[in-house]
Design an enzyme around this catalytic site. Sequence first.
Site, short mmCIF file in Angstrom:
data_model
loop_
_atom_site.label_atom_id
_atom_site.label_comp_id
_atom_site.label_asym_id
_atom_site.label_seq_id
_atom_site.Cartn_x
_atom_site.Cartn_y
_atom_site.Cartn_z
N HIS A 120 -12.76 13.28 -2.56
CA HIS A 120 -11.58 12.58 -3.25
C HIS A 120 -12.21 11.05 -3.37
O HIS A 120 -13.44 10.71 -2.73
CB HIS A 120 -10.44 12.21 -1.75
CG HIS A 120 -9.51 10.89 -2.23
ND1 HIS A 120 -8.43 11.01 -3.17
CD2 HIS A 120 -9.63 9.67 -2.01
CE1 HIS A 120 -7.72 10.24 -3.20
NE2 HIS A 120 -8.60 8.97 -2.78
N ARG A 159 5.44 -0.05 -0.06
CA ARG A 159 4.19 -0.65 0.18
C ARG A 159 3.78 -1.40 -1.35
O ARG A 159 3.62 -2.59 -1.30
CB ARG A 159 3.02 0.16 0.44
CG ARG A 159 2.99 0.57 1.72
CD ARG A 159 2.09 1.53 2.09
NE ARG A 159 0.82 1.09 1.76
CZ ARG A 159 0.00 1.99 1.45
NH1 ARG A 159 -0.06 3.18 1.55
NH2 ARG A 159 -1.44 1.37 1.40
N SER A 174 -2.55 7.33 4.11
CA SER A 174 -1.83 7.52 2.77
C SER A 174 -2.75 8.69 1.95
O SER A 174 -2.43 9.87 1.72
CB SER A 174 -1.62 6.45 1.84
OG SER A 174 -1.46 6.77 0.39
#
Length: 434
Positions: free
Chosen positions: A82, A168, A183
Site C-alpha cells: 500500500h 472526516r 482507515s
Amino acid sequence: MRFVDLIARKRDGRPLSPEELDFAVEGMTSGAVPDYQASALLMAITLQGMTDDETAALTDAMLRSGDRVDLSGIPGIKVGKHSTGGVGDKVSIVLAPLAAACGAIVPKMSGRGLGHTGGTLDKLESIPGFRVDLTIAEFKAVVREVGTCIIGQTARLVPADKKLYGLRDVTGTIDSIPLISSSIMSKKLAEGSNALVLDVKCGDGAFMRDRQGAQALAQSMVAIGHHAGVRTEAVITDMDTPLGAAVGNSLEIAESIDMLRGAGPADLTAVVTHLASRMLVLGGIESDAHAAASLVGRALASGKGLETFARMIDRQGGDARVVDDRTLLPAAPGRERLTASRSGYVTRLGAQAIGRAANALGAGRRQLGDAVDSAVGIVAMVKAGDAVGEGQPLLELHHRDGRGLAAALAACREAITIGDTAPAPRPKILGEVR
Ligand code: URA
C-alpha cells in the site's frame, strides 16, 4: 452504553475499551448514531489521539463491519502493498507484476486519485479494455494464474471506513494518525494478505509532509499489522518531488512499461527495487534483501516483469499489446512547454503543485464521480538538482484543446524554482519501520 459518554471520555483524554469502540463503530456505520455525535467523537480522537491498543481495537472493529477476502485457497504467502499516495506514484503498477515475476503472490486492491494525488485504478483504466471491477472469484483466479491482480475495493469491504471517511472529509478530521492508520489498515487487512509492505510517502506532495509525521504514521500502521498477526513493514520514501518524469494516467502507464523494460528513471527504479525486495523477503522468496534485489534486477533485465504485466492486463480484459506499442494508449493532442526563464540549477520541483497542474488539465477529479481524462498530464524534462540554461524546456504539458492549460501553467511555474547553487541530493528511501 451511551455514545455521549464515549465522546466525553475521549474528550478528557481517557482511552476507550475494545467493547466501547465496537459499540461506536457499529452505531456510526449503521446510522443509529447521528452524524453530529459521530463527528464529535472523531474530533475528540483527532485532538486527543489514541494509544496503539485503542488504534488496533478501532481497526479491528472497522474490519469487522464488512467482508474479508479469504485467500487461504491460494497456496503460499500473499504479500500486499500500500502507498499512502503521491504524485507520479506508479510504483504499484510496476511493483506488483515485478514481484510476481520473482515468485511472490501479490493480490492488490487499489484506489482512485484523491486531491492532488493520482490513483492506480485511474491509471490502469487508461489501458483500453482494462477492468478494475472484477468479482472476488475472478480476482482470485487471476492471482492464482498470474501471481498478481489489481482491482478496486468492493463496496462490502469495510463499510465503516466509507462512512467515517465521508464525515472526516467535511469535519476537519482527516489529519489524525490513528484515524488515517485505522482507515488504511482496516482495508488492507480486509484484503486477506498474510504480509504487507507499506510505502509511506513523505514531503511536499504527500499526506505526511514532515519526517516525524511519516515516521509516526508508519509506526502506527506497522503496530496495527502486528496486532492482527500480519507481518508488516513500512518504508518511508520521498515525495517532495514527483516520482519519475510522468504525471497523468496513460503517461504513467507508458513510463511503467519503460521501467519494466529496464529503462525506468533512477528514482522510480530505486523505490520499486527497494519495496520489491522487502516483499520478496516477507513473502519467503529470498532470505535477505541483497539477494532479493538481485532477483528483482534479473526480472527487469530478462523482461519477465513486463511479461507478467502483459498477462495481468490480458486477464483483466485489457489490450496487452500496449506493452509493445504505446500508440495504443490514449494520447492528448496538445503540447505546451514551460521553459527556464534563467540559467542555474533546479532547486525545487514541488510535487503538490505538479499534481494540481495535472488535475487542472483533467487528469484528476474536481468532484466525486467526475470522469478523468486518461491522456492529459505533465512530463518533467528535468529533475531537482539538474543544471539548466535559459530557454531550456523544463516541463511538457499534454493537454486537450487548451482545457485547464492556463491554470496548469500557473501551477507549474509555482512548482519549479531555479537557483544559483545545486541543492543537496535527497535520497529516495528515507527510512524503514519493521
Ligand atoms: N487513505 C485512506 O484510505 N484513509 C485515510 O484516512 C487517509 C488516506
